[in-house]
Design a protein around this motif. Structure first.
Motif, PDB file in Angstrom:
ATOM      1  N   UNK A   1      45.660  46.615  30.616  1.00  0.00           N
ATOM      2  CA  UNK A   1      44.959  45.654  31.480  1.00  0.00           C
ATOM      3  C   UNK A   1      44.250  46.374  32.622  1.00  0.00           C
ATOM      4  N   UNK A   2      44.933  47.323  33.261  1.00  0.00           N
ATOM      5  CA  UNK A   2      44.308  48.026  34.390  1.00  0.00           C
ATOM      6  C   UNK A   2      43.108  48.848  33.925  1.00  0.00           C
ATOM      7  N   UNK A   3      43.201  49.440  32.731  1.00  0.00           N
ATOM      8  CA  UNK A   3      42.076  50.222  32.201  1.00  0.00           C
ATOM      9  C   UNK A   3      40.882  49.306  31.928  1.00  0.00           C
ATOM     10  N   UNK A   4      41.141  48.132  31.360  1.00  0.00           N
ATOM     11  CA  UNK A   4      40.072  47.166  31.106  1.00  0.00           C
ATOM     12  C   UNK A   4      39.398  46.733  32.411  1.00  0.00           C
ATOM     13  N   UNK A   5      40.196  46.410  33.416  1.00  0.00           N
ATOM     14  CA  UNK A   5      39.644  45.967  34.699  1.00  0.00           C
ATOM     15  C   UNK A   5      38.844  47.077  35.376  1.00  0.00           C
ATOM     16  N   UNK A   6      39.313  48.317  35.265  1.00  0.00           N
ATOM     17  CA  UNK A   6      38.588  49.445  35.856  1.00  0.00           C
ATOM     18  C   UNK A   6      37.227  49.619  35.195  1.00  0.00           C
ATOM     19  N   UNK A   7      37.186  49.548  33.860  1.00  0.00           N
ATOM     20  CA  UNK A   7      35.913  49.683  33.142  1.00  0.00           C
ATOM     21  C   UNK A   7      34.951  48.548  33.506  1.00  0.00           C
ATOM     22  N   UNK A   8      35.492  47.343  33.636  1.00  0.00           N
ATOM     23  CA  UNK A   8      34.658  46.188  33.992  1.00  0.00           C
ATOM     24  C   UNK A   8      34.069  46.346  35.394  1.00  0.00           C
ATOM     25  N   UNK A   9      34.894  46.774  36.350  1.00  0.00           N
ATOM     26  CA  UNK A   9      34.415  46.973  37.724  1.00  0.00           C
ATOM     27  C   UNK A   9      33.368  48.077  37.782  1.00  0.00           C
ATOM     28  N   UNK A  10      33.584  49.144  37.046  1.00  0.00           N
ATOM     29  CA  UNK A  10      32.618  50.250  37.014  1.00  0.00           C
ATOM     30  C   UNK A  10      31.283  49.781  36.451  1.00  0.00           C
ATOM     31  N   UNK A  11      31.336  48.997  35.383  1.00  0.00           N
ATOM     32  CA  UNK A  11      30.101  48.481  34.775  1.00  0.00           C
ATOM     33  C   UNK A  11      29.342  47.596  35.764  1.00  0.00           C
ATOM     34  N   UNK A  12      30.062  46.704  36.457  1.00  0.00           N
ATOM     35  CA  UNK A  12      29.413  45.826  37.432  1.00  0.00           C
ATOM     36  C   UNK A  12      28.805  46.621  38.586  1.00  0.00           C
ATOM     37  N   UNK A  13      29.504  47.649  39.038  1.00  0.00           N
ATOM     38  CA  UNK A  13      28.987  48.479  40.129  1.00  0.00           C
ATOM     39  C   UNK A  13      27.715  49.200  39.700  1.00  0.00           C
ATOM     40  N   UNK A  14      27.683  49.702  38.480  1.00  0.00           N
ATOM     41  CA  UNK A  14      26.480  50.386  37.984  1.00  0.00           C
ATOM     42  C   UNK A  14      25.290  49.445  37.914  1.00  0.00           C
ATOM     43  N   UNK A  15      25.529  48.234  37.428  1.00  0.00           N
ATOM     44  CA  UNK A  15      24.453  47.230  37.346  1.00  0.00           C
ATOM     45  C   UNK A  15      23.938  46.900  38.744  1.00  0.00           C
ATOM     46  N   UNK A  16      24.851  46.737  39.704  1.00  0.00           N
ATOM     47  CA  UNK A  16      24.449  46.425  41.078  1.00  0.00           C
ATOM     48  C   UNK A  16      23.647  47.566  41.692  1.00  0.00           C
ATOM     49  N   UNK A  17      24.083  48.803  41.471  1.00  0.00           N
ATOM     50  CA  UNK A  17      23.350  49.956  42.012  1.00  0.00           C
ATOM     51  C   UNK A  17      21.974  50.092  41.371  1.00  0.00           C
ATOM     52  N   UNK A  18      21.886  49.839  40.065  1.00  0.00           N
ATOM     53  CA  UNK A  18      20.573  49.873  39.415  1.00  0.00           C
ATOM     54  C   UNK A  18      19.646  48.835  40.018  1.00  0.00           C
ATOM     55  N   UNK A  19      20.196  47.669  40.335  1.00  0.00           N
ATOM     56  CA  UNK A  19      19.388  46.616  40.962  1.00  0.00           C
ATOM     57  C   UNK A  19      18.887  47.024  42.327  1.00  0.00           C
ATOM     58  N   UNK A  20      19.720  47.686  43.116  1.00  0.00           N
ATOM     59  CA  UNK A  20      19.308  48.138  44.448  1.00  0.00           C
ATOM     60  C   UNK A  20      18.234  49.209  44.337  1.00  0.00           C
ATOM     61  N   UNK A  21      18.389  50.124  43.395  1.00  0.00           N
ATOM     62  CA  UNK A  21      17.406  51.193  43.230  1.00  0.00           C
ATOM     63  C   UNK A  21      16.054  50.613  42.833  1.00  0.00           C
ATOM     64  N   UNK A  22      16.063  49.564  42.029  1.00  0.00           N
ATOM     65  CA  UNK A  22      14.806  48.965  41.567  1.00  0.00           C
ATOM     66  C   UNK A  22      14.148  48.065  42.600  1.00  0.00           C
ATOM     67  N   UNK A  23      14.761  47.897  43.768  1.00  0.00           N
ATOM     68  CA  UNK A  23      14.197  47.032  44.799  1.00  0.00           C
ATOM     69  C   UNK A  23      13.021  47.663  45.536  1.00  0.00           C
TER      70      UNK A  23
END
Length: 143
Positions: A36-58
């Motif tokens: 469960x912790x590994x799944x949650x870590x991967x999910x949080x990492x994916x969301x953070x990457x998407x958010x950072x990509x969005x900021x870079x594209x601003x």
């Protein structure tokens, strides 16, 4: 791969240790909780990457560069801006790069960076961030 102790090796050691001691329920609990912790870590990492990509594209593609000799405005790619260049940010335009307001007073929408939909007043000497929007009624000159 990296030959380092990490959470994977610690959890495997804990599970094997529990099995060796005959604590099968404990081994299963450790393996389940780690999954469960590994799944949650991967999910949080994916969301953070998407958010950072969005900021870079601003950031905008172009800037209104003020020619220091004539005062004329030239539209140039943001990549060509150098430290110390003066840019004109009209109402509704995105600020092309981080800088300091040299002239003008306006309100800037920083919600793309902060998430707060509150306009922030900017005056000469105030810092501004690239990718934010001049939402006020006057232009800003940013260096």
């Amino acid at each position: 791969k990296r030959k380092q102790l990490d959470t994977n090796s610690m959890m495997a050691t804990a599970a094997f240790g529990a099995l060796a001691l005959g604590e099968f329920e404990e081994a299963a609990s450790v393996a389940f909780l780690f999954s469960i912790s590994d799944f949650l870590e991967q999910r949080a990492t994916r969301k953070a990457r998407v958010a950072l990509d969005g900021i870079v594209n601003l950031s905008p593609d172009h800037a209104n560069l003020v020619n220091p000799g004539t005062g004329d405005i030239e539209i140039v790619p943001v990549e060509e801006l150098e430290i110390g260049d003066l840019v004109c940010v009209r109402t509704g335009d995105q600020i092309p790069s981080d800088g300091v307001v040299e002239e003008g007073s306006s309100h800037v929408d920083e919600s793309s960076l902060t998430g707060e939909s509150v306009l922030v007043g900017k005056h000469p000497g105030d810092a501004v961030s690239g990718g934010t929007i001049n939402a006020g009624h006057t232009r800003l000159m940013v260096r």
